[in-house]
Design a protein around this motif. Structure first.
Motif, PDB file in Angstrom:
ATOM      1  N   GLY A   1       5.879  12.784   2.666  1.00 25.58           N
ATOM      2  CA  GLY A   1       6.447  11.453   2.737  1.00 25.58           C
ATOM      3  C   GLY A   1       7.371  11.208   3.903  1.00 25.58           C
ATOM      4  O   GLY A   1       7.106  10.366   4.769  1.00 25.58           O
TER       5      GLY A   1
ATOM      6  N   ALA B   1      -9.196   0.011   5.283  1.00 26.39           N
ATOM      7  CA  ALA B   1      -7.872   0.013   5.899  1.00 26.39           C
ATOM      8  C   ALA B   1      -7.727  -1.139   6.886  1.00 26.39           C
ATOM      9  O   ALA B   1      -6.629  -1.675   7.065  1.00 26.39           O
ATOM     10  CB  ALA B   1      -7.621   1.347   6.600  1.00 26.39           C
TER      11      ALA B   1
ATOM     12  N   THR C   1       0.833  -1.211   0.000  1.00 29.09           N
ATOM     13  CA  THR C   1       0.000   0.000   0.000  1.00 29.09           C
ATOM     14  C   THR C   1       0.862   1.253   0.000  1.00 29.09           C
ATOM     15  O   THR C   1       0.634   2.188  -0.792  1.00 29.09           O
ATOM     16  CB  THR C   1      -0.914   0.003   1.235  1.00 29.09           C
ATOM     17  OG1 THR C   1      -1.739  -1.163   1.228  1.00 29.09           O
ATOM     18  CG2 THR C   1      -1.795   1.246   1.249  1.00 29.09           C
ATOM     19  N   LEU C   2       1.872   1.274   0.863  1.00 25.88           N
ATOM     20  CA  LEU C   2       2.726   2.455   0.947  1.00 25.88           C
ATOM     21  C   LEU C   2       3.635   2.580  -0.267  1.00 25.88           C
ATOM     22  O   LEU C   2       3.962   3.700  -0.687  1.00 25.88           O
ATOM     23  CB  LEU C   2       3.551   2.388   2.233  1.00 25.88           C
ATOM     24  CG  LEU C   2       2.733   2.422   3.529  1.00 25.88           C
ATOM     25  CD1 LEU C   2       3.655   2.398   4.738  1.00 25.88           C
ATOM     26  CD2 LEU C   2       1.842   3.657   3.576  1.00 25.88           C
TER      27      LEU C   2
ATOM     28  N   MET D   1       1.659   4.263  -2.959  1.00 26.12           N
ATOM     29  CA  MET D   1       1.550   5.684  -2.654  1.00 26.12           C
ATOM     30  C   MET D   1       2.855   6.412  -2.964  1.00 26.12           C
ATOM     31  O   MET D   1       2.859   7.494  -3.566  1.00 26.12           O
ATOM     32  CB  MET D   1       1.188   5.872  -1.180  1.00 26.12           C
ATOM     33  CG  MET D   1       1.012   7.319  -0.760  1.00 26.12           C
ATOM     34  SD  MET D   1       0.983   7.509   1.036  1.00 26.12           S
ATOM     35  CE  MET D   1       2.711   7.225   1.445  1.00 26.12           C
TER      36      MET D   1
ATOM     37  N   ASN E   1       6.376  11.208   7.601  1.00 24.10           N
ATOM     38  CA  ASN E   1       5.439  10.142   7.972  1.00 24.10           C
ATOM     39  C   ASN E   1       6.125   8.840   8.379  1.00 24.10           C
ATOM     40  O   ASN E   1       5.451   7.911   8.841  1.00 24.10           O
ATOM     41  CB  ASN E   1       4.502   9.833   6.788  1.00 24.10           C
ATOM     42  CG  ASN E   1       3.598  10.988   6.448  1.00 24.10           C
ATOM     43  OD1 ASN E   1       2.592  11.226   7.099  1.00 24.10           O
ATOM     44  ND2 ASN E   1       3.942  11.716   5.403  1.00 24.10           N
TER      45      ASN E   1
ATOM     46  N   LEU F   1      -2.279   8.169   7.426  1.00 19.11           N
ATOM     47  CA  LEU F   1      -0.964   8.345   6.810  1.00 19.11           C
ATOM     48  C   LEU F   1      -1.092   8.531   5.297  1.00 19.11           C
ATOM     49  O   LEU F   1      -0.499   9.449   4.715  1.00 19.11           O
ATOM     50  CB  LEU F   1      -0.083   7.133   7.136  1.00 19.11           C
ATOM     51  CG  LEU F   1       1.413   7.198   6.833  1.00 19.11           C
ATOM     52  CD1 LEU F   1       2.157   6.190   7.705  1.00 19.11           C
ATOM     53  CD2 LEU F   1       1.723   6.919   5.374  1.00 19.11           C
ATOM     54  N   VAL F   2      -1.868   7.669   4.657  1.00 22.17           N
ATOM     55  CA  VAL F   2      -2.018   7.747   3.205  1.00 22.17           C
ATOM     56  C   VAL F   2      -2.758   9.017   2.798  1.00 22.17           C
ATOM     57  O   VAL F   2      -2.328   9.743   1.880  1.00 22.17           O
ATOM     58  CB  VAL F   2      -2.759   6.498   2.683  1.00 22.17           C
ATOM     59  CG1 VAL F   2      -3.061   6.630   1.192  1.00 22.17           C
ATOM     60  CG2 VAL F   2      -1.929   5.249   2.948  1.00 22.17           C
TER      61      VAL F   2
ATOM     62  N   LEU G   1      -3.176   4.082   9.503  1.00 20.88           N
ATOM     63  CA  LEU G   1      -2.748   3.819   8.130  1.00 20.88           C
ATOM     64  C   LEU G   1      -3.538   4.664   7.146  1.00 20.88           C
ATOM     65  O   LEU G   1      -2.971   5.264   6.219  1.00 20.88           O
ATOM     66  CB  LEU G   1      -2.921   2.332   7.813  1.00 20.88           C
ATOM     67  CG  LEU G   1      -2.644   1.916   6.361  1.00 20.88           C
ATOM     68  CD1 LEU G   1      -1.209   2.234   5.975  1.00 20.88           C
ATOM     69  CD2 LEU G   1      -2.953   0.437   6.162  1.00 20.88           C
ATOM     70  N   LEU G   2      -4.855   4.731   7.334  1.00 19.19           N
ATOM     71  CA  LEU G   2      -5.689   5.568   6.474  1.00 19.19           C
ATOM     72  C   LEU G   2      -5.270   7.032   6.586  1.00 19.19           C
ATOM     73  O   LEU G   2      -5.181   7.746   5.579  1.00 19.19           O
ATOM     74  CB  LEU G   2      -7.159   5.393   6.872  1.00 19.19           C
ATOM     75  CG  LEU G   2      -8.176   6.265   6.134  1.00 19.19           C
ATOM     76  CD1 LEU G   2      -8.177   5.942   4.650  1.00 19.19           C
ATOM     77  CD2 LEU G   2      -9.568   6.067   6.722  1.00 19.19           C
TER      78      LEU G   2
ATOM     79  N   SER H   1      -0.579  12.167   3.272  1.00 24.06           N
ATOM     80  CA  SER H   1       0.482  12.256   2.277  1.00 24.06           C
ATOM     81  C   SER H   1      -0.040  12.812   0.953  1.00 24.06           C
ATOM     82  O   SER H   1       0.561  13.710   0.356  1.00 24.06           O
ATOM     83  CB  SER H   1       1.121  10.877   2.061  1.00 24.06           C
ATOM     84  OG  SER H   1       1.747  10.418   3.239  1.00 24.06           O
ATOM     85  N   LEU H   2      -1.161  12.285   0.509  1.00 24.35           N
ATOM     86  CA  LEU H   2      -1.721  12.739  -0.765  1.00 24.35           C
ATOM     87  C   LEU H   2      -2.187  14.194  -0.671  1.00 24.35           C
ATOM     88  O   LEU H   2      -1.939  15.003  -1.585  1.00 24.35           O
ATOM     89  CB  LEU H   2      -2.884  11.832  -1.166  1.00 24.35           C
ATOM     90  CG  LEU H   2      -2.514  10.362  -1.426  1.00 24.35           C
ATOM     91  CD1 LEU H   2      -3.769   9.553  -1.713  1.00 24.35           C
ATOM     92  CD2 LEU H   2      -1.526  10.242  -2.565  1.00 24.35           C
TER      93      LEU H   2
END
Length: 437
Positions: free
Chosen positions: A177, A353, A12-13, A16, A180, A255-256, A252-253, A259-260
């Protein structure tokens, strides 16, 4: 020996990172079109992204630590891309000190974990924990402190606000990025952290305080990039807090999503736009929205996960409440429908997630304490906004605008412990003048 590891979390990461790498490198190539040093910028940028990729898939402690350090080295060169900017030089020096401490703590933690399990790999360490059920508390505490330092939590946060002097693409790479990685580090050791109660309390208290203060300080800023930097400090604190509470899927949700969002926000920060602080116009209507949202979210969490999440429910309720308090053009049915859609989207994303990252044991005592802390902060913010002419409100605005003077104290301590070369020359000249007199 298995030096790399690929699982759902890392895939997943990696996806991303691949997406962000393409966007940031493309932006950098265009942004530095007239710069003669464009190849140097691209080289350090590619080196930094490659190091991040290796860190994500590293399984052996040595490979993980070396790639972690190489990220810091590449980022250091990018932050000093314009060495004539004195603020950027000072901020990079402070970040270098913080990074060296974090790297040393990470090495100490890995050594403790190796001596405890006898295995120098992450997967082997987790397998040993599954077989014995024993947790090395000292190793987890040093790991937590390393993550707090890497995520620029107070009082080690000042450099994050000042490195906005660097090129925009570098700021985007850092905030979207690299900062995180502390969250990824803790998620990788989530099973051990779940059983390390002291480490969870330490992480929860420090990240909650840092997140809350950063939110208040951010509300006094008018510069887009500085405001985004304080937002990163607050968001990182919230992500670490979610990990401390055992909400690994939510972290996790977060973090993603962060980042976006932050990559887009920094790359578009050159666009002129007004800044509006959220104002609550009707206190009773706002309170009603908060209570209704809190009930809806708690019901959604109960039917989805079988238990409540007080902090998550309070924060999401506050966000819905603030949205509804500004949605004057919506009718009541449309506003309620919008709130329901928001809760449904949140629940669906969290469930998605959860397929990748299973939650740990929820610490209900810490959860309730953090939820009360955020409600108190919101009440304080509302009072300050409603009484801007009050002497107490004005004094607190000055203190918050100065960042509560925390970074000034850290800067003095950092330069005393590790002076820069120009500072050493200045001190030497002062000593010579004293000896001459």
């Amino acid at each position: 020996m298995n030096w790399i590891q690929v699982d759902e979390l890392r895939v997943t990461l990696l996806v991303m990172v691949a997406l962000l790498s393409w966007v940031v490198l493309r932006y950098t190539w265009r942004n530095f079109a007239l710069e003669p040093s464009r190849p140097r910028a691209m080289g350090w940028m590619i080196g930094c992204l490659a190091s991040v990729t290796v860190t994500l898939i590293a399984n052996h402690f040595i490979l993980f630590w070396l790639s972690w350090v190489s990220i810091s080295v590449c980022l250091h060169r990018l932050l000093l891309f314009y060495p004539e900017r004195s603020r950027a030089v000072l901020a990079t020096h402070k970040r270098m000190i913080t990074a060296r401490i974090a790297e040393a703590l990470l090495a100490v933690s890995f050594i403790q974990l190796y001596l405890w399990s006898g295995d120098p790999t992450l997967s082997g360490t987790l397998d040993y924990f599954s077989a014995t059920g024993v947790v090395p508390l000292g190793g987890m505490i040093t790991l937590v402190i390393a993550a707090l330092l890497s995520c620029a939590q107070m009082p080690f946060h000042g450099w994050l606000m000042q490195v906005v002097e660097s090129p925009t693409s570098v700021s985007s790479l850092l905030h979207a990025g690299i900062v995180n990685l502390g969250g990824f580090l803790l998620l990788s050791f989530a099973p051990l952290l779940t059983e390390a109660e002291a480490a969870r309390w330490l992480l929860g208290v420090l990240s909650a305080v840092s997140c809350g203060l950063a939110i208040l300080i951010m509300s006094t800023r008018i510069s887009i990039k500085i405001r985004l930097a304080w937002s990163t400090c607050a968001q990182m604190g919230l992500m670490l807090l979610e990990i401390a509470l055992g909400y690994y899927s939510l972290a996790l949700l977060h973090l993603v999503a962060h980042s976006l969002y932050k990559a887009y926000a920094f790359l578009s920060s050159g666009t002129v736009r007004p800044i509006h602080n959220v104002l609550v116009r009707n206190s009773w209507v706002t309170l009603g929205w908060f209570l209704v949202s809190l009930v809806m979210i708690n019901l959604a969490l109960w039917f989805s996960f079988g238990h409540f999440k007080p902090t998550a429910a309070v924060l999401l309720s506050l966000s819905i409440t603030l949205l509804m308090s500004q949605a004057h053009k919506f009718s009541w049915p449309k506003s309620i429908l919008l709130a329901l859609v928001w809760v449904a989207i949140y629940t669906a994303l969290t469930l998605s997630a959860a397929q990748i990252m299973q939650d740990g044991r929820v610490h209900i005592g810490l959860d309730l304490a953090v939820a009360a802390w955020f409600i108190m902060l919101v009440a304080l913010y509302w009072w300050l906004e409603q009484h801007v002419a009050h002497a107490v409100s004005q004094r607190w605005f000055i203190r918050l605008n100065a960042g509560l003077y925390i970074d000034e104290w850290f800067t003095r301590l950092a330069l005393w412990l590790w002076p820069r070369p120009e500072d050493r020359h200045r001190y030497d000249s002062v000593d010579e003048e004293k000896s001459a007199s």
